[in-house]
Design a protein around this motif. Structure first.
Motif, PDB file in Angstrom:
ATOM      1  N   VAL A  75      -1.404  12.301   9.509  1.00 27.11           N
ATOM      2  CA  VAL A  75      -2.967  12.070   9.782  1.00 27.11           C
ATOM      3  C   VAL A  75      -3.581  11.964   8.452  1.00 27.11           C
ATOM      4  CG1 VAL A  75      -4.940  12.977  10.778  1.00 27.11           C
ATOM      5  CG2 VAL A  75      -2.922  13.515  12.032  1.00 27.11           C
ATOM      6  N   LEU A  76      -3.322  12.760   7.598  1.00 32.59           N
ATOM      7  CA  LEU A  76      -3.961  12.676   6.184  1.00 32.59           C
ATOM      8  C   LEU A  76      -3.593  11.166   5.560  1.00 32.59           C
ATOM      9  CD1 LEU A  76      -5.689  14.461   4.427  1.00 32.59           C
ATOM     10  CD2 LEU A  76      -3.571  14.978   3.138  1.00 32.59           C
ATOM     11  N   GLY A  77      -2.344  11.166   5.615  1.00 29.20           N
ATOM     12  CA  GLY A  77      -1.814  10.067   4.732  1.00 29.20           C
ATOM     13  C   GLY A  77      -2.405   8.724   5.565  1.00 29.20           C
ATOM     14  N   THR A  78      -2.535   8.569   6.881  1.00 30.69           N
ATOM     15  CA  THR A  78      -2.932   7.554   7.358  1.00 30.69           C
ATOM     16  C   THR A  78      -4.445   7.194   7.173  1.00 30.69           C
ATOM     17  OG1 THR A  78      -1.386   7.743   9.038  1.00 30.69           O
ATOM     18  CG2 THR A  78      -3.201   6.485   9.722  1.00 30.69           C
ATOM     19  N   SER A  79      -5.121   8.359   6.969  1.00 36.74           N
ATOM     20  CA  SER A  79      -6.543   8.160   6.881  1.00 36.74           C
ATOM     21  C   SER A  79      -6.710   7.817   5.287  1.00 36.74           C
ATOM     22  CB  SER A  79      -7.239   9.365   7.088  1.00 36.74           C
ATOM     23  OG  SER A  79      -6.557  10.574   7.770  1.00 36.74           O
ATOM     24  N   ILE A  80      -6.059   8.202   4.530  1.00 35.96           N
ATOM     25  CA  ILE A  80      -6.268   7.964   2.781  1.00 35.96           C
ATOM     26  C   ILE A  80      -5.815   6.523   2.628  1.00 35.96           C
ATOM     27  CG2 ILE A  80      -5.318   8.243   0.639  1.00 35.96           C
ATOM     28  CD1 ILE A  80      -5.518  11.318   1.253  1.00 35.96           C
ATOM     29  N   GLY A  81      -4.550   5.975   3.419  1.00 33.23           N
ATOM     30  CA  GLY A  81      -4.202   4.767   3.520  1.00 33.23           C
ATOM     31  C   GLY A  81      -5.024   3.639   3.629  1.00 33.23           C
ATOM     32  N   VAL A  82      -5.887   3.838   4.689  1.00 38.37           N
ATOM     33  CA  VAL A  82      -6.865   2.958   4.953  1.00 38.37           C
ATOM     34  C   VAL A  82      -7.923   2.617   3.984  1.00 38.37           C
ATOM     35  CG1 VAL A  82      -8.290   2.296   6.997  1.00 38.37           C
ATOM     36  CG2 VAL A  82      -6.469   3.715   7.434  1.00 38.37           C
ATOM     37  N   LEU A  83      -8.271   3.550   3.380  1.00 42.82           N
ATOM     38  CA  LEU A  83      -9.410   3.470   2.241  1.00 42.82           C
ATOM     39  C   LEU A  83      -8.916   2.417   1.231  1.00 42.82           C
ATOM     40  CD1 LEU A  83     -10.214   7.124   1.791  1.00 42.82           C
ATOM     41  CD2 LEU A  83     -11.527   5.459   3.482  1.00 42.82           C
ATOM     42  N   PRO A  84      -9.855   1.622   0.894  1.00 45.20           N
ATOM     43  CA  PRO A  84      -9.317   0.717  -0.138  1.00 45.20           C
ATOM     44  C   PRO A  84      -9.181   1.188  -1.629  1.00 45.20           C
ATOM     45  CG  PRO A  84     -11.983   0.351   0.529  1.00 45.20           C
ATOM     46  CD  PRO A  84     -11.346   1.187   1.416  1.00 45.20           C
ATOM     47  N   GLY A  85      -8.346   1.023  -2.322  1.00 47.54           N
ATOM     48  CA  GLY A  85      -8.248   1.487  -3.670  1.00 47.54           C
ATOM     49  C   GLY A  85      -7.674   2.904  -3.744  1.00 47.54           C
ATOM     50  N   VAL A  86      -7.225   3.495  -2.688  1.00 49.49           N
ATOM     51  CA  VAL A  86      -6.517   4.774  -2.801  1.00 49.49           C
ATOM     52  C   VAL A  86      -5.215   4.580  -2.128  1.00 49.49           C
ATOM     53  CG1 VAL A  86      -8.167   6.629  -3.477  1.00 49.49           C
ATOM     54  CG2 VAL A  86      -7.986   5.692  -1.080  1.00 49.49           C
TER      55      VAL A  86
ATOM     56  N   ALA B  31       3.039   7.386   5.638  1.00 49.41           N
ATOM     57  CA  ALA B  31       1.909   6.769   6.585  1.00 49.41           C
ATOM     58  C   ALA B  31       0.812   6.139   5.799  1.00 49.41           C
ATOM     59  CB  ALA B  31       1.285   8.202   7.198  1.00 49.41           C
ATOM     60  N   ALA B  32       0.574   6.583   4.700  1.00 51.32           N
ATOM     61  CA  ALA B  32      -0.464   5.569   3.625  1.00 51.32           C
ATOM     62  C   ALA B  32      -0.081   4.213   3.507  1.00 51.32           C
ATOM     63  CB  ALA B  32      -0.816   6.382   2.595  1.00 51.32           C
ATOM     64  N   THR B  33       1.244   4.173   3.161  1.00 52.15           N
ATOM     65  CA  THR B  33       2.018   2.795   2.980  1.00 52.15           C
ATOM     66  C   THR B  33       1.876   1.924   4.297  1.00 52.15           C
ATOM     67  OG1 THR B  33       3.457   3.965   1.835  1.00 52.15           O
ATOM     68  CG2 THR B  33       4.070   1.770   2.367  1.00 52.15           C
ATOM     69  N   GLN B  34       1.978   2.528   5.419  1.00 49.21           N
ATOM     70  CA  GLN B  34       1.953   1.596   6.511  1.00 49.21           C
ATOM     71  C   GLN B  34       0.529   1.086   7.101  1.00 49.21           C
ATOM     72  OE1 GLN B  34       4.325   0.061   7.589  1.00 49.21           O
ATOM     73  NE2 GLN B  34       6.115   1.483   7.636  1.00 49.21           N
ATOM     74  N   SER B  35      -0.560   2.587   6.989  1.00 56.45           N
ATOM     75  CA  SER B  35      -1.938   2.156   7.268  1.00 56.45           C
ATOM     76  C   SER B  35      -2.611   1.126   6.312  1.00 56.45           C
ATOM     77  CB  SER B  35      -2.663   3.419   7.530  1.00 56.45           C
ATOM     78  OG  SER B  35      -2.713   4.353   6.328  1.00 56.45           O
ATOM     79  N   GLY B  36      -2.039   1.384   5.021  1.00 57.73           N
ATOM     80  CA  GLY B  36      -2.554   0.431   3.988  1.00 57.73           C
ATOM     81  C   GLY B  36      -2.525  -1.144   4.240  1.00 57.73           C
ATOM     82  N   PHE B  37      -1.710  -1.454   5.156  1.00 64.73           N
ATOM     83  CA  PHE B  37      -1.836  -2.585   5.671  1.00 64.73           C
ATOM     84  C   PHE B  37      -3.049  -3.073   6.496  1.00 64.73           C
ATOM     85  CE2 PHE B  37       2.642  -2.674   4.763  1.00 64.73           C
ATOM     86  CZ  PHE B  37       2.949  -3.988   4.333  1.00 64.73           C
ATOM     87  N   ILE B  38      -3.849  -2.453   7.010  1.00 67.18           N
ATOM     88  CA  ILE B  38      -5.162  -2.406   7.869  1.00 67.18           C
ATOM     89  C   ILE B  38      -6.011  -3.180   6.879  1.00 67.18           C
ATOM     90  CG2 ILE B  38      -6.848  -1.408   9.079  1.00 67.18           C
ATOM     91  CD1 ILE B  38      -5.223   0.614  10.174  1.00 67.18           C
ATOM     92  N   PRO B  39      -6.447  -2.451   5.878  1.00 61.03           N
ATOM     93  CA  PRO B  39      -7.706  -3.015   5.076  1.00 61.03           C
ATOM     94  C   PRO B  39      -7.016  -4.687   4.289  1.00 61.03           C
ATOM     95  CG  PRO B  39      -6.893  -1.230   3.821  1.00 61.03           C
ATOM     96  CD  PRO B  39      -6.199  -1.079   5.097  1.00 61.03           C
ATOM     97  N   THR B  40      -5.719  -4.583   4.097  1.00 63.70           N
ATOM     98  CA  THR B  40      -5.245  -5.633   3.520  1.00 63.70           C
ATOM     99  C   THR B  40      -5.206  -6.961   4.488  1.00 63.70           C
ATOM    100  OG1 THR B  40      -3.501  -4.348   2.194  1.00 63.70           O
ATOM    101  CG2 THR B  40      -3.057  -6.513   2.110  1.00 63.70           C
ATOM    102  N   LEU B  41      -4.685  -6.781   5.569  1.00 64.92           N
ATOM    103  CA  LEU B  41      -4.660  -7.781   6.412  1.00 64.92           C
ATOM    104  C   LEU B  41      -5.926  -8.228   7.150  1.00 64.92           C
ATOM    105  CD1 LEU B  41      -1.124  -7.033   7.995  1.00 64.92           C
ATOM    106  CD2 LEU B  41      -1.850  -8.786   6.173  1.00 64.92           C
TER     107      LEU B  41
END
Lengths: 169, 503
Positions: free
Chosen positions: B259-270, B310-320
């Motif tokens: 959960v923590l990783g997913t939420s942090i991954g979504v933020l731009p820049g972190v 989790a952060a790696t995968q959710s990082g695709f949300i802002p990118t895409l």
């Protein structure tokens, strides 16, 4: 990242930062040079950008943004200097041998690739850069050069179709 | 129902032979690179960038993504066995992973990190599937104001939240934006900062800068450095089975990490690195026996590994969906898409549904493959760890040089890469983080563009940014982050004043 807890037992890269002893501030010349370089970079941005048309806030010219950026960078560099004057980081090592050999290898590669072709360029790169580390013998270096020549010709020229000759006369 | 249609569409792409192959190649390279200390995801993706340039965009993206999340699995191996993080994101895993290995529980640690990685990824992929379309739909209304604000926040976050001195991060981000201005100014068509060099008229090549910083720079940092060659003991499959006690300790940390990783991954820049550190700290705080941490607590490896995946995968949300990368790796991903002429943003999901859903479904395929690669085949990777660096680096250099050349068939770019390699080495030696520079380079041009457009619309009025709720919130958030980052500097100044007064 600094955790408030001292991490016990482990000495990995993530262990707590060494406690700074605030007794005397030692000057770290390297750090200062780098900070000054950032200041000069900011100054250069301002100098060059003021040669472009600046425009107004409403209609920015090509010089506006770099001008602001240069100013910001100068300010940050000053702050860095303040910070750095108190830091006690040891000067990092400058490994001359790998530095020179790797750079020479890359320069040779760039010089040869369009003149003599892929294979000579790759061989020169592998031999020169491998000499940056004293562990490998000539036989091993030769073997790596050979393997990499074949791999790069097959992968880049045959499979990916880069317009380059393996050998050029 | 629409979701099911999309899943079907995605599976059609993800399960085609061609895509499966690229996905497999990607995750295998990723694991390999992740396992080896001294080259990370950034180096691997910049190396693969010119090669994937010759593929179709979907395959290219799937393979690059596979490399990225593959490194997250591989990174823990060296951390556990040798106390060397295979990639930065798994630095925390050393803290409890290596003590576990010393207690003869290396196998269990490797097994649990693979499982935790899978749990983290799965949770985040579900979130991507559910939320990416929502974010995209919302972002369609965004205009230049919001985009400028998001980009600014991404840059502020990446520089000020990175490890070490935030001032150094900020200096690097500004330098990156400045380098991004080299080339033709989009609005006026004028050449800027080209110094009369024709090789710079189209700007600095992303491949050259990334390869220089992360390929050549990392090689320079590692060659010639004396390593004490510890040999990793072989790991057998039987030694990997956790005990009942381990299972009981794993679930909650893995869930929290996800959960923590997913939420942090979504933020731009972190990105993923921060998430793994954060989740380690959280687990230690929540634990009833914090003294176990650092001595081989399974919670201490499970939570960070779940979080970074989790952060790696959710990082695709802002990118895409926004076209705004969360970290430097995502910036490269974005660059790869732009090399193929695809501009990620809110319209990406609508215009290229097969690509988006194909990519997301390939995450499932890739993560399943990684589970196989990292549990039954772990022995193979452990053996890889014994390849000495002095054999590896001349080979990597060949890929770097040929790769940089092939991206634009341009010799000039090789010199550019060498320049950034040398400068990058020096800067990193002085603890200037390289990732913010790359992020600034990728985001800079868009930021200037949006700022100019926004101010044109508002007739030069800056308050227009504060009149729109989304951009106002983001700008205030950026300002707060900056203040937080500058706190140490202020402290230094206060301390200096206080130093004069004894006591």
């Amino acid at each position: 990242m600094s955790s408030p807890h001292p991490s016990s037992g482990a000495n990995g890269a993530a262990s707590a930062p060494p406690r700074q002893t605030p007794v005397t501030a030692s000057l770290n010349r390297g750090e200062i040079v780098v900070a000054v370089c950032f200041f000069l970079l900011g100054g250069a941005l301002i100098a060059i950008a003021s040669g472009y048309s600046i425009g107004s806030l409403r209609r920015m010219g090509p010089g506006y943004f770099p001008l602001v950026l240069g100013g910001l960078l100068c300010a940050v560099a000053v702050a860095l200097l303040v910070e750095v004057l108190r830091s006690r980081n040891p000067a990092p090592p400058l490994p001359w041998r790998p530095f020179t050999m790797v750079s020479l290898g890359i320069l040779c590669f760039a010089f040869l690739i369009e003149r003599l072709g892929m294979v000579p360029a790759v061989i020169a790169l592998v031999i020169l850069s491998a000499l940056g580390d004293r562990t490998l013998g000539p036989l091993a270096i030769g073997a790596i050069a050979l393997v990499m020549s074949v791999v790069s010709v097959l992968l880049f020229i045959t499979a990916l179709g880069i317009p380059l000759a393996a050998f050029k006369g | 129902m629409e979701l099911l249609d999309n899943i079907a569409l995605g599976l059609e792409t993800a399960l085609s032979f061609r895509t499966l192959l690229f996905c497999f190649v990607g995750v295998t390279i990723g694991t390999f690179v992740g396992v080896l200390p001294g080259i990370g995801a950034l180096a691997a993706i910049s190396l693969a960038l010119p090669i994937t340039h010759h593929f179709d965009p979907t395959s290219a993206l799937i393979m690059l993504a596979g490399i990225f999340y593959g490194t997250m699995y591989g990174g823990s191996t060296a951390a556990i066995l040798l106390n060397l993080p295979g990639s930065i994101t798994s630095a925390v895993t050393c803290l409890d992973g290596f003590p576990m290995a010393r207690n003869g529980r290396a196998g269990v640690a490797l097994f649990l990190t693979a499982i935790a990685s899978f749990i983290g990824s799965s949770f985040a992929i579900v979130v991507v599937m559910g939320f990416a379309p929502v974010v995209a739909a919302f972002a369609v209304q965004f205009s230049s104001y919001e985009y400028f604000a998001i980009m600014l926040m991404g840059l502020v976050a990446s520089s000020s939240l990175s490890s070490g001195s935030p001032m150094k991060g900020i200096a690097m981000v500004i330098a990156g934006v400045a380098i991004g201005m080299i080339g033709t100014d989009v609005t006026s068509g004028q050449y800027r900062f080209t110094f009369g060099l024709s090789g710079l008229s189209d700007g600095v090549n992303l491949v050259a800068i990334a390869m220089g910083l992360f390929g050549i720079g990392e090689i320079l940092a590692n060659v010639g450095r004396k390593r004490d060659d510890q040999a990793a003991n072989p790991v057998t499959l039987r030694s990997m089975m956790p005990e009942r006690d381990d299972w009981n300790r794993v679930w909650k940390p893995a869930a929290r990490g996800s959960v923590l990783g997913t939420s942090i991954g979504v933020l731009p820049g972190v990105g993923a690195t921060l998430s793994s550190f954060m989740s380690y700290i959280v687990e230690k705080k929540l634990s009833r026996e914090p003294q176990r941490f650092g001595n081989g607590a399974v919670e201490g490896i499970v939570a960070p590994e779940a979080a970074n995946n989790a952060a790696t995968q959710s990082g695709f949300i802002p990118t895409l969906t926004l076209g705004i990368p969360g970290d430097a790796v995502m910036a490269l991903m974005l660059g790869a898409m732009m090399l193929h002429g695809i501009v990620p943003g809110p319209r990406f999901l609508v215009e290229y549904p097969d690509m988006f859903w194909g990519l997301v479904m390939s995450f499932w395929v890739g993560n399943l493959l990684l589970l196989v690669l990292n549990i039954p085949l772990i022995g193979l990777w452990v053996r890889m760890l014994s390849i000495p660096y002095h054999i590896l680096y001349p080979m990597i250099l060949v890929f770097v040089c040929v790769g940089v050349y092939s991206a634009r068939n341009n010799v000039f770019d090789i010199y550019v890469a060498l320049f950034f390699g040398l400068v990058g080495y020096v800067l990193q030696a002085f603890r200037y983080p390289a990732a913010p520079l790359l992020l600034g380079f990728v985001l800079g041009p868009g930021m200037e563009e949006y700022l100019r457009r926004a101010l044109l619309l508002s007739r030069g009025d800056f308050w227009a940014f504060m009149e729109r709720p989304v951009s106002a919130t983001l700008l205030v958030a950026s300002a707060l982050m900056l203040l937080l980052a500058l706190r140490p500097l202020v402290k230094v100044l206060i301390k200096r004043r206080r130093a004069a007064v004894p006591g």
